[in-house]
Write a protein that holds these residues in place. Structure first.
Motif, PDB file in Angstrom:
ATOM      1  N   HIS A 228       0.838  -1.184  -0.118  1.00 26.59           N
ATOM      2  CA  HIS A 228       0.025   0.011  -0.051  1.00 26.59           C
ATOM      3  C   HIS A 228       0.756   1.197   0.085  1.00 26.59           C
ATOM      4  CE1 HIS A 228      -3.347   2.813   0.823  1.00 26.59           C
ATOM      5  NE2 HIS A 228      -4.253   1.759   0.851  1.00 26.59           N
ATOM      6  N   PRO A 276      -1.412   6.404   4.963  1.00 27.83           N
ATOM      7  CA  PRO A 276      -1.701   5.704   3.973  1.00 27.83           C
ATOM      8  C   PRO A 276      -2.444   6.733   2.657  1.00 27.83           C
ATOM      9  CG  PRO A 276      -2.853   4.308   5.577  1.00 27.83           C
ATOM     10  CD  PRO A 276      -2.408   6.028   5.967  1.00 27.83           C
ATOM     11  N   MET A 279      -6.270   5.543  -1.456  1.00 29.29           N
ATOM     12  CA  MET A 279      -7.399   4.252  -0.995  1.00 29.29           C
ATOM     13  C   MET A 279      -8.006   4.004  -2.364  1.00 29.29           C
ATOM     14  SD  MET A 279      -5.933   5.746   1.760  1.00 29.29           S
ATOM     15  CE  MET A 279      -6.683   7.193   2.201  1.00 29.29           C
ATOM     16  N   LYS A 393      -7.511  -4.836   0.991  1.00 31.99           N
ATOM     17  CA  LYS A 393      -7.285  -3.670   0.856  1.00 31.99           C
ATOM     18  C   LYS A 393      -7.434  -2.870   2.026  1.00 31.99           C
ATOM     19  CE  LYS A 393      -8.034  -2.656  -4.244  1.00 31.99           C
ATOM     20  NZ  LYS A 393      -8.766  -1.958  -5.127  1.00 31.99           N
ATOM     21  N   PHE A 397      -4.679  -1.136   4.259  1.00 33.07           N
ATOM     22  CA  PHE A 397      -4.676   0.172   4.610  1.00 33.07           C
ATOM     23  C   PHE A 397      -4.422   0.420   6.224  1.00 33.07           C
ATOM     24  CE2 PHE A 397      -7.585   3.410   6.845  1.00 33.07           C
ATOM     25  CZ  PHE A 397      -7.168   4.371   6.374  1.00 33.07           C
TER      26      PHE A 397
END
Length: 814
Positions: A228, A276, A279, A393, A397
């Motif tokens: 990520h 992060p 997204m 995902k 994250f």
């Protein structure tokens, strides 16, 4: 576009420093038809804004080997290609601001000596002498590496690309891969788009070097590449009068690093709580882009830096930079052949160490692709360590918030990740928590590592010295050695191999003899062609056509992949059944008494000798018990379907109350196994370690039909051993061992510990490690004087080739 070929031996996707390195090294090996496709312009993703720090020392011997190679390569690239890499050896200093951090960096310094890296531990005053601008208030010590350096990231990549082109590789910019075509477990080609045109390249293999796009490109290829993007911040000052070349400086306790460049200071940060990014996906037009400034997020780092480097308070800020970089769930990059496909390779997710890693990673991957086998152990970064769920995902994250900051966090032994927890739970999870279990995490599994006692906070308190669970683990080990203990092994991998050719297949892929009676358990290894150990397993024959392969939790996917890749024409079905059964281990001198209390089955040596399994009634349920041990005691591993697992736990615990049954954790198991001299896969035994030198020749049957690695075993028997795995115990009971501590033989460094733990029962820290022995006898090895270097202090150690605890293995067979 006429210059884009219609066929290639390999298509490399991504034109950052990693992709350019892979192209360079493949072409250097003589590969033709190498094509690199970059969606925009070379270096335009992360490489162009990297800080360009080039360090030698990494956390393991082979990762250090790759980093050292990168340095040597970059030093010679300019002469080869004419492109300036800006590489210079300016040295580096890491300083500690606490006694705990000082212990850490001094242990790293000892490790560096074992790995052949020049290093010097220095006092605060010596730090000041080498970095006069530094405020050394609070500094407790430092480490200096004179051959560390820095370079120009973009030019290093461009030099690699030019080197690849000079040998015939095609490096094509502004050419986006729009689709990857597949048939079964193989990629057949890629579709591309460029400037309104499109086309197709048929190819024999693909390498995913797409950096922060690696996850997305992986999905296109049918493979899991967990990473990520996170925001990474640094500032560059205005020119500072009189500032000359300085070593790279790291102050991890303040999350900061400093680099002098052209009379300016670059201050970068790996803050504990990262941000992060993207997204919803990376913008399609992203190219040499910066992210919005977030001064509030960076301000605490800058404030501490102005105190640590007072001249920063007077210097103006020329650039505030925020750019994205990719991070993986465990802070190790991804390299190797993807488990899901047979011709898709990965080199991505470099966690802010892409420049220093790219040369070595490109070299290692190219050799692996060229030879069809790993050139040396790459388990630290092998993509097959990643579990399918880690591509989720939401998981990425949550975990990426932590992993960026972990680069500069205290790397305490046994430190557990704090984010993205609770994903995989064994059937006994809640019951163990209710009994004081303190959980650790491994590949998503929540595992009871130790048990808190009444009144004790059930949480880790980290240190490089004795941690708060030290005495708990000692008590757990005492129960297993003197009475009876029980622990949860459900996370260990369980792979069912069945079919009419199951026996013949396992005899081909494994070193043991699998033509045994139903119920027999075989301990053995899966070897590679060099006799190295690809897997360390127990295999139980369940029926004429079915076997159960039990593997470490962390390597379940890798071991299953090894089996699948070696299936050939054998008629077998391979199934992961890990989640289908819970497993409780009951171990200790009173284990038989406990088993007899909960089951009418016969647990005698006549009916159920060591190394056999049987189906039993247990309480009101059914189970299968395997009489094996990883702690060196009498005991059984109890396999029970998950629907009856809670009942079996309750039954055992109720019956165990009268015997003072103690619940135990994974830390106890590690301490017990190291006392017994049992090997730990990934540390003591790897794909690079010959099975005979690891002392496991007893588990390999060369008199059976041919198997993978048999010729290498026979050759080693003829030529003799170059090194042997030995067991060590410190004579001073106070110091602690973890792994990578240097081994000194008669005053000279000869190796390092592959693993370490405290031998509570034997009364001292213990370790295992390889010692060179060419032409020597056992008596020669044991006649020497051994010491272990612990953070710069040499400690006398006893050494043995046979287990220090129960060398004859009698306790497990009573």
């Amino acid at each position: 576009m006429s210059n884009i070929p219609t066929h290639a031996r390999v298509v490399i996707i991504g034109g950052g420093v990693i992709g350019c390195s892979v192209a360079y090294h493949l072409s250097k090996l003589g590969w033709q038809d190498v094509v690199l496709l970059e969606r925009k312009q070379l270096t335009s993703g992360t490489t162009w804004h990297a800080a360009g720090l080039i360090a030698q020392l990494r956390a393991s011997a082979n990762m250090t080997r790759l980093a050292k190679y990168s340095q040597e390569l970059y030093g010679n690239l300019e002469a080869e290609t004419g492109v300036s890499t800006g590489f210079k050896r300016c040295g580096s200093i890491t300083v500690a601001l606490t006694e705990e951090r000082r212990e850490e960096i001094f242990r790293q310094a000892a490790m560096a000596r074992a790995f052949g890296v020049d290093v010097e531990e220095i006092s605060p005053e010596e730090v000041k002498a080498r970095y006069r601008h530094l405020n050394i208030e609070g500094v407790t010590g430092g480490v200096y590496l004179d051959k560390d350096g820095q370079g120009d990231p973009a030019n290093i990549a461009l030099a690699l690309a030019k080197g690849a082109r000079q040998r015939g590789a095609k490096v094509l910019e502004r050419t986006r891969v729009s689709r990857i075509l597949r048939e079964g477990r193989r990629v057949t080609g890629v579709d591309w788009e460029s400037g309104g045109e499109s086309g197709h390249i048929a190819c024999d293999m693909v390498v995913n070097c797409a950096g922060m796009w690696g996850h997305e490109v992986g999905r296109m290829a049918g493979v899991n590449v967990p990473l990520h993007a996170c925001e990474h911040f640094y500032v560059v000052t205005e020119a500072i009068a009189g500032l000359t070349q300085m070593p790279v400086l790291r102050v991890p306790d303040e999350c900061a690093y400093y680099k002098e460049d052209a009379g300016k200071i670059l201050l970068g940060a790996f803050e504990p709580d990262a941000k992060p990014w993207a997204m919803q996906g990376i913008p399609a037009d992203f190219e040499f882009d910066q992210l919005p400034e977030d001064f509030d997020h960076f301000e605490p780092i800058l404030e501490a830096a102005c105190n640590r480097m007072p001249m920063l308070a007077e210097a103006g800020i020329h650039t505030f930079f925020n750019g994205p970089e990719s991070f993986t769930p465990d802070d190790a990059y991804h390299l190797g052949l993807a488990p899901e496909m047979d011709n898709v390779w990965v080199a991505a997710g470099f966690n802010s160490i892409g420049i220093q890693s790219a040369g070595g990673a490109g070299m290692a991957l190219a050799q692996w692709m060229d030879e069809g086998q790993k050139p040396f152990d790459l388990g630290d970064v092998d993509i097959s360590r990643m579990q399918p769920f880690q591509g989720n995902k939401t998981y990425l994250f949550e975990r990426s918030k932590e992993t960026l900051g972990l680069l500069y966090a205290d790397h305490y032994p046994y430190r557990q990740k704090a984010t993205a927890r609770g994903i995989r739970r064994t059937p006994f999870h809640e019951q163990l928590l209710a009994q004081g279990a303190v959980m650790g995490e491994l590949v998503g599994w929540e595992r009871a590592n130790w048990f808190a006692v009444t009144g004790q906070k059930p949480a880790y308190e980290y240190s490089w010295k004795r941690q708060n669970f030290f005495d708990n683990v000692g008590a757990e080990l005492a129960a297993v050695r003197d009475n009876v203990g029980m622990y949860d092994m459900s996370s260990f991998g369980k792979i069912r191999v069945e079919g009419r050719d199951a026996c013949a297949f396992l005899n081909h892929v494994g070193g043991g003899q699998f033509d045994v009676a139903t119920g027999k358990i075989v301990y053995t290894q899966f070897l590679n062609a060099r006799g190295g150990i690809e897997a360390d397993v127990t295999v139980t024959r369940l029926s004429e056509i079915a076997y159960l392969v039990v593997t470490p939790a962390a390597t379940r996917l890798a071991d299953e992949t090894w089996l699948r890749r070696n299936t050939g024409d054998f008629n077998v079905v391979i199934t992961d059944v890990t989640a289908g059964e819970g497993v409780l281990a009951v171990m200790g001198p009173n284990a038989r008494n406990l088993m007899q209390a909960v089951s009418p089955a016969d647990f005698s040596n006549e009916t159920n000798p060591f190394g056999t399994a049987q189906q039993i009634e247990l309480g009101m349920g059914l189970a299968r018990v395997h009489r094996v041990t990883y702690v060196g005691e009498l005991g059984w591993e109890i396999y029970v379907s998950t629907d009856m697992a809670a009942h079996v736990f309750e039954t055992l615990q109720a019956a165990g109350e009268a015997m003072d049954l103690k619940l135990c954790g994974m830390h106890m198991m590690d301490c017990a196994r190291i006392e017994k001299g049992f090997r730990h896969f990934g540390h003591d035994i790897t794909s690079e370690d010959h099975v005979l030198e690891a002392g496991l020749g007893f588990a390999v049957k060369t008199d059976k039909a041919d198997f993978i690695g048999r010729d290498a075993v026979l050759r080693k028997k003829e030529t003799g051993l170059d090194r042997r795995l030995m067991q060590f115990r410190l004579t001073d009971p106070e110091p602690l061992l973890y792994h990578n501590e240097p081994i000194l033989r008669d005053g000279r460094i000869v190796g390092f510990l592959s693993s370490g733990a405290y031998g509570h029962y034997l009364g001292g820290a213990m370790g295992m490690g390889y010692v060179p022995c060419r032409g020597e006898t056992t008596a020669d090895l044991l006649a020497s004087r051994y010491e272990i270097d612990v953070a710069g202090r040499r400690i006398n150690a006893e050494a043995a080739l046979r287990p220090m605890y129960d060398p004859g293995g009698e306790r497990a067979k009573v």
